[in-house]
Design an enzyme around this catalytic site. Structure first.
Site, PDB file in Angstrom:
ATOM      1  N   CYS A  11      32.606 -43.159 -24.725  1.00 29.93           N
ATOM      2  CA  CYS A  11      31.807 -44.085 -23.916  1.00 29.93           C
ATOM      3  C   CYS A  11      30.907 -43.341 -22.931  1.00 29.93           C
ATOM      4  O   CYS A  11      29.770 -43.775 -22.675  1.00 29.93           O
ATOM      5  CB  CYS A  11      32.709 -45.065 -23.171  1.00 29.93           C
ATOM      6  SG  CYS A  11      33.909 -44.252 -22.077  1.00 29.93           S
ATOM      7  N   HIS A  31      35.966 -44.559 -17.840  1.00 30.49           N
ATOM      8  CA  HIS A  31      35.252 -45.328 -18.865  1.00 30.49           C
ATOM      9  C   HIS A  31      33.971 -45.793 -18.198  1.00 30.49           C
ATOM     10  O   HIS A  31      33.996 -46.276 -17.061  1.00 30.49           O
ATOM     11  CB  HIS A  31      36.064 -46.543 -19.326  1.00 30.49           C
ATOM     12  CG  HIS A  31      35.251 -47.515 -20.131  1.00 30.49           C
ATOM     13  ND1 HIS A  31      34.877 -47.262 -21.434  1.00 30.49           N
ATOM     14  CD2 HIS A  31      34.718 -48.714 -19.800  1.00 30.49           C
ATOM     15  CE1 HIS A  31      34.158 -48.283 -21.873  1.00 30.49           C
ATOM     16  NE2 HIS A  31      34.045 -49.173 -20.904  1.00 30.49           N
TER      17      HIS A  31
END
Length: 164
Positions: A108, A38
């Site tokens: 993301c 992430h």
């Protein structure tokens, strides 16, 4: 003549597996993955990221994920905060709305890569952007795809556009 200000741009990298990918990927995928990444962009004193709710922000390291596992200095930008926020709102209305999130194809890391290029002209490391295709190129990744496509990653933060 007015002097142009420069603002640091940092990529925050979190391993969502907390080390489990490194341990289990050789068994499950037949290849080594160092993490399930992430990412977020830190600029103008805030951390910006894309999740299933849309574009969010928080103070740096202010999500339940805590401190990033690593950071990459992407350089600096001369884009002022007001112009950057306008850019983010335009992204939220077009390509990064809440309904656009997809764990493998529009996530993301896609967001961080696009924002990094806007701010600095640089991309984020390819070991992050190549991860979905690495996973999906394995039989186990293909078998898990229907389940994983339904997942939405949301580490918290404040939605900047009011979308939910």
């Amino acid at each position: 003549m007015e002097q142009t200000r420069s603002y640091p741009v940092i990529l925050y990298i979190y391993d969502m597996s907390r080390g489990m990918a490194r341990q289990l990927s050789p068994i499950m995928l037949g290849r080594q993955l160092d993490g399930i990444w992430h990412t977020a962009i830190v600029v103008h004193g805030k951390e910006f990221f894309f999740v299933g709710e849309g574009i969010n922000n928080c103070p740096p390291a202010g999500t339940p994920l805590g401190e990033p596992d690593s950071t990459v200095d992407l350089g600096s930008t001369e884009v002022p905060e007001d112009v950057f926020m306008e850019y983010l709102f335009s992204l939220a209305e077009s390509t990064y709305g809440a309904d656009k999130y997809n764990l493998f194809e529009h996530n993301c890391n896609t967001f961080s890569n696009e924002v990094a290029q806007f701010l600095t002209g640089k991309t984020i490391p390819s070991y992050i952007t190549d991860l979905p295709s690495e996973v999906l190129s394995t039989p186990f990744g293909q078998a898990l795809r229907p389940l994983l496509d339904s997942l939405v990653i949301n580490p918290g933060g404040n939605n900047i556009t009011g979308q939910r």
